[in-house]
Write a protein that holds these residues in place. Structure first.
Motif, PDB file in Angstrom:
ATOM      1  N   ALA A  10       0.835  -1.201   0.000  1.00 12.12           N
ATOM      2  CA  ALA A  10       0.000   0.000   0.000  1.00 12.12           C
ATOM      3  C   ALA A  10       0.872   1.255   0.000  1.00 12.12           C
ATOM      4  O   ALA A  10       2.001   1.230   0.465  1.00 12.12           O
ATOM      5  N   LEU A  11       0.314   2.312  -0.547  1.00  8.76           N
ATOM      6  CA  LEU A  11       0.930   3.627  -0.425  1.00  8.76           C
ATOM      7  C   LEU A  11       0.408   4.279   0.842  1.00  8.76           C
ATOM      8  O   LEU A  11      -0.705   3.998   1.280  1.00  8.76           O
ATOM      9  N   LEU A  33      -7.509   9.945  -8.285  1.00  3.74           N
ATOM     10  CA  LEU A  33      -6.535   9.123  -8.992  1.00  3.74           C
ATOM     11  C   LEU A  33      -5.687   8.254  -8.074  1.00  3.74           C
ATOM     12  O   LEU A  33      -5.047   7.303  -8.543  1.00  3.74           O
ATOM     13  N   LEU A  34      -5.686   8.531  -6.807  1.00  2.00           N
ATOM     14  CA  LEU A  34      -4.767   7.866  -5.891  1.00  2.00           C
ATOM     15  C   LEU A  34      -4.943   6.346  -5.854  1.00  2.00           C
ATOM     16  O   LEU A  34      -3.966   5.610  -6.002  1.00  2.00           O
ATOM     17  N   ALA A  35      -6.134   5.847  -5.698  1.00  2.00           N
ATOM     18  CA  ALA A  35      -6.337   4.397  -5.608  1.00  2.00           C
ATOM     19  C   ALA A  35      -5.966   3.668  -6.899  1.00  2.00           C
ATOM     20  O   ALA A  35      -5.249   2.665  -6.855  1.00  2.00           O
ATOM     21  N   GLU A  38      -2.200   3.767  -7.277  1.00  2.00           N
ATOM     22  CA  GLU A  38      -1.577   2.890  -6.282  1.00  2.00           C
ATOM     23  C   GLU A  38      -1.524   1.455  -6.811  1.00  2.00           C
ATOM     24  O   GLU A  38      -0.497   0.788  -6.741  1.00  2.00           O
ATOM     25  N   ARG A  39      -2.632   0.986  -7.335  1.00  2.00           N
ATOM     26  CA  ARG A  39      -2.679  -0.391  -7.838  1.00  2.00           C
ATOM     27  C   ARG A  39      -1.665  -0.606  -8.962  1.00  2.00           C
ATOM     28  O   ARG A  39      -0.959  -1.607  -9.006  1.00  2.00           O
ATOM     29  N   ILE A  40      -1.566   0.357  -9.879  1.00  2.00           N
ATOM     30  CA  ILE A  40      -0.622   0.254 -10.995  1.00  2.00           C
ATOM     31  C   ILE A  40       0.815   0.217 -10.477  1.00  2.00           C
ATOM     32  O   ILE A  40       1.619  -0.620 -10.898  1.00  2.00           O
TER      33      ILE A  40
END
Length: 54
Positions: A10-11, A33-35, A38-40
């Protein structure tokens, strides 16, 4: 970045948002855009680790 078992999972959203605020970015856009980003990023890091490239 939060990690466990040798891999990031996780970030630190609080830290990312704090940096965004300090850089005067559009906080609504950053939050949207954060989630997905993060996954990418985490997927990319995992692939690099699995390939032995990192």
């Amino acid at each position: 970045m939060r990690a466990g078992f040798g891999r990031p999972f996780a970030l630190d959203f609080g830290a990312v948002l704090a940096v965004g605020q300090a850089q005067r970015v559009d906080m609504a856009l950053l939050a949207d855009l954060l989630a997905p980003v993060e996954r990418i990023l985490l997927d990319q890091m995992t692939e690099e680790k699995d390939d032995g490239t990192s």
